[in-house]
Design an enzyme around this catalytic site. Structure first.
Site, PDB file in Angstrom:
ATOM      1  N   LYS A 279     -32.760  21.174 -19.533  1.00 25.67           N
ATOM      2  CA  LYS A 279     -32.087  19.928 -19.895  1.00 25.67           C
ATOM      3  C   LYS A 279     -32.728  18.753 -19.165  1.00 25.67           C
ATOM      4  O   LYS A 279     -33.117  18.871 -17.999  1.00 25.67           O
ATOM      5  CB  LYS A 279     -30.597  20.036 -19.560  1.00 25.67           C
ATOM      6  CG  LYS A 279     -29.743  18.868 -20.051  1.00 25.67           C
ATOM      7  CD  LYS A 279     -28.267  19.128 -19.759  1.00 25.67           C
ATOM      8  CE  LYS A 279     -27.379  17.984 -20.224  1.00 25.67           C
ATOM      9  NZ  LYS A 279     -25.950  18.234 -19.939  1.00 25.67           N
TER      10      LYS A 279
ATOM     11  N   SER B 106     -22.696  17.661 -23.564  1.00 24.47           N
ATOM     12  CA  SER B 106     -23.893  16.841 -23.560  1.00 24.47           C
ATOM     13  C   SER B 106     -25.194  17.628 -23.629  1.00 24.47           C
ATOM     14  O   SER B 106     -26.257  17.049 -23.860  1.00 24.47           O
ATOM     15  CB  SER B 106     -23.903  15.969 -22.291  1.00 24.47           C
ATOM     16  OG  SER B 106     -23.986  16.791 -21.125  1.00 24.47           O
TER      17      SER B 106
ATOM     18  N   SER C  23     -19.911  20.585 -21.073  1.00 25.78           N
ATOM     19  CA  SER C  23     -21.208  20.249 -21.666  1.00 25.78           C
ATOM     20  C   SER C  23     -22.148  21.424 -21.885  1.00 25.78           C
ATOM     21  O   SER C  23     -23.190  21.266 -22.514  1.00 25.78           O
ATOM     22  CB  SER C  23     -21.922  19.192 -20.811  1.00 25.78           C
ATOM     23  OG  SER C  23     -21.264  17.961 -20.921  1.00 25.78           O
TER      24      SER C  23
END
Length: 488
Positions: free
Chosen positions: A77, A152, A176
């Site tokens: 990420k 997210s 997330s």
């Protein structure tokens, strides 16, 4: 070959037997990423050059036969620092930020021989639940490109679900990892707070953030957690690893395991088909020998309100460091120091980030601190106590990961409160610092439904045990989106 239908253990056997090399596997993975990227937009940076250098070094040193992750590609990420690879947090503010160090989780993965192939798209600074607030454009759901992938950690989930990579890292502040795992039909785990070091993670809510793994199956998820979990002197909130092998209970039966089903998790706002899927899953656990009983978590209904005060307050503090002076975006139209601060932050941050900074600043301001931030902390304690009461009598808690399946892109962007409520079922886990996993449990309207299992602190091996028992006796994890394709 694309290798995207091979498990980590199968890939390991191919690498050890030298039927393939780490370089060949990395090249195939990079091709998988590129061939699907136009449809998904799941990556901010594809680190082709760095990945191939890593792979070559591993080939020259030789695959470690005792380490199942040696030579395996990994997507990371974009809010997790990677040495020499852009780390933007999907924000204009950090459009040119290239760290000179690896986050501890990444360093641990590299020590195991994993190869970083790129940085995945995400909601800007991890603030969002749909994958749409990224400065680099929205990520698409792997199952239906007109739907959100969740957030997210949108790119990390879509990349695994689509077959771009087998494993990825995300971060979870209020759901997330688990929510995008649910929306994309894969396995995502948020570890106990402190299990994985936050050093090198671009901070959002420091009392809530936790790095965790994505994978297509429960065991592969646990193998990645084995690699990244560690105590770290560079993170004062990290804890000693209490579990030597997170896969240790996988394969054991769950007869007699007590599982709680909170009535609040199946109440108002839960899609009827999602509710039915979870009730069917509860019956399935009973068939496997578990005891499933209804309980109450009375303060969970306050979770969203508490979270958006605490997380926004922490974000307001953490994001003060981005001011256009030392690194990151600097406004060109500034003529004095005040204008550098104001213009750089106004232009560098997206709308959702600015909304949360303002909310947090308000909550911390003189005259409102006691009414908002202090009160939120008190209610957080009540939420923690609710969990403690349940876990005094039960091993795990069962419920949906999200109130619905993935929704249409751009359908909630003008209604932030509605989008915040999509995290209703995941937020309490972060507030209490507990581990939670999302696994595939069925489908509704052709889209995956996620089942969430929550445990007391440091119970990841029990969570994996129950999740693996469910997975072994269902086939939801074997169903793949059209974009996944197969080996050729």
């Amino acid at each position: 070959m694309t290798f995207n239908n091979k498990t980590i253990e199968e890939l390991h056997n191919l690498l050890v037997s030298k039927e393939i090399s780490a370089t060949e596997l990395t090249q195939a993975t990079l091709e998988n990423i590129k061939s699907r990227e136009e449809a998904l937009n799941s990556f901010v940076t594809i680190a082709e050059e760095q990945a191939l250098v890593q792979a070559k070094a591993i080939d020259e040193a030789g695959i470690d036969a005792n380490n199942v992750l040696s030579g395996i590609p990994l997507a990371v990420k974009d809010n997790i620092s990677t040495d020499g690879i852009l780390t933007t947090a999907a924000s204009k503010m950090l459009y040119n930020y290239e760290p000179i160090f690896d986050a501890t989780a990444v360093a641990n993965a590299k020590t195991k021989g994993m190869i970083v192939v790129g940085k995945t798209n995400m909601d800007e600074f991890a603030m969002g639940g749909s994958g749409e607030t990224s400065h680099y454009g929205a990520t698409k759901n792997a199952w239906d490109h007109s739907k959100v992938p969740g957030g997210s950690s949108s790119g990390s989930a879509a990349a695994v679900a689509s077959g771009q990579v087998r494993l990825s890292l995300g971060s979870d502040t209020g759901g997330s990892i688990r929510q995008p795992a649910a929306f994309n039909g894969i396995v995502g785990l948020k570890p106990t707070y402190g299990t994985v070091s936050r050093f090198g993670l671009i901070a959002f809510g420091s009392s809530l953030d936790q790095i965790g793994p994505f994978a297509p199956t429960v065991k592969e998820n646990a193998l990645l957690l084995n690699a990244i979990a560690s105590e770290d002197t560079k993170d004062s909130t990290s804890a000693p690893v209490r579990i030597a092998d997170f896969t240790s209970k996988i394969g054991q039966d769950i007869k007699g395991m007590k599982i709680a089903l909170p009535k609040e998790y199946l109440g108002e706002g839960i899609d009827p088909e999602v509710k039915e899927t979870i009730l069917n899953a509860a019956k399935h656990f009973e068939k496997l020998g578990a005891i499933v009983e209804e309980v109450s978590l009375p303060h969970s209904k306050y979770g969203v309100a508490v979270y958006y005060i605490i997380a926004s307050s922490e974000a307001s503090s953490n994001l003060q460091r981005f001011d256009g002076i030392r690194y990151g975006y600097r406004a060109e139209d500034a003529t004095n120091l005040d204008e550098i601060y104001v213009n750089s932050r106004s232009q560098g941050f997206g709308e959702e980030v600015k909304r949360r900074i303002m909310l947090g600043t308000f909550s911390l301001s003189s005259g409102y601190y006691d009414a908002y931030y202090k009160k939120a902390g008190q209610v957080r304690t009540l939420i923690i106590q609710d969990f403690e009461k349940v876990f005094a009598d039960y091993d795990l808690i069962l419920g949906p990961t999200a109130p619905s399946v993935a929704y249409d892109l751009d359908s909630l962007n003008h209604d932030p409160v509605a989008m915040y409520l999509a995290d209703l079922l995941t937020i309490p886990v972060n507030l209490a610092g507990l581990p939670g996993i999302s696994i595939p449990a069925g489908f509704s309207q052709g889209l995956p439904v996620g089942l969430q299992l929550i445990g007391p602190k440091y119970s990841e091996e029990t969570i994996y045990q129950a999740a693996a028992a469910f997975e072994a006796t269902t086939d939801y994890h074997k169903q793949q989106p059209v974009i996944f394709g197969g080996d050729n």
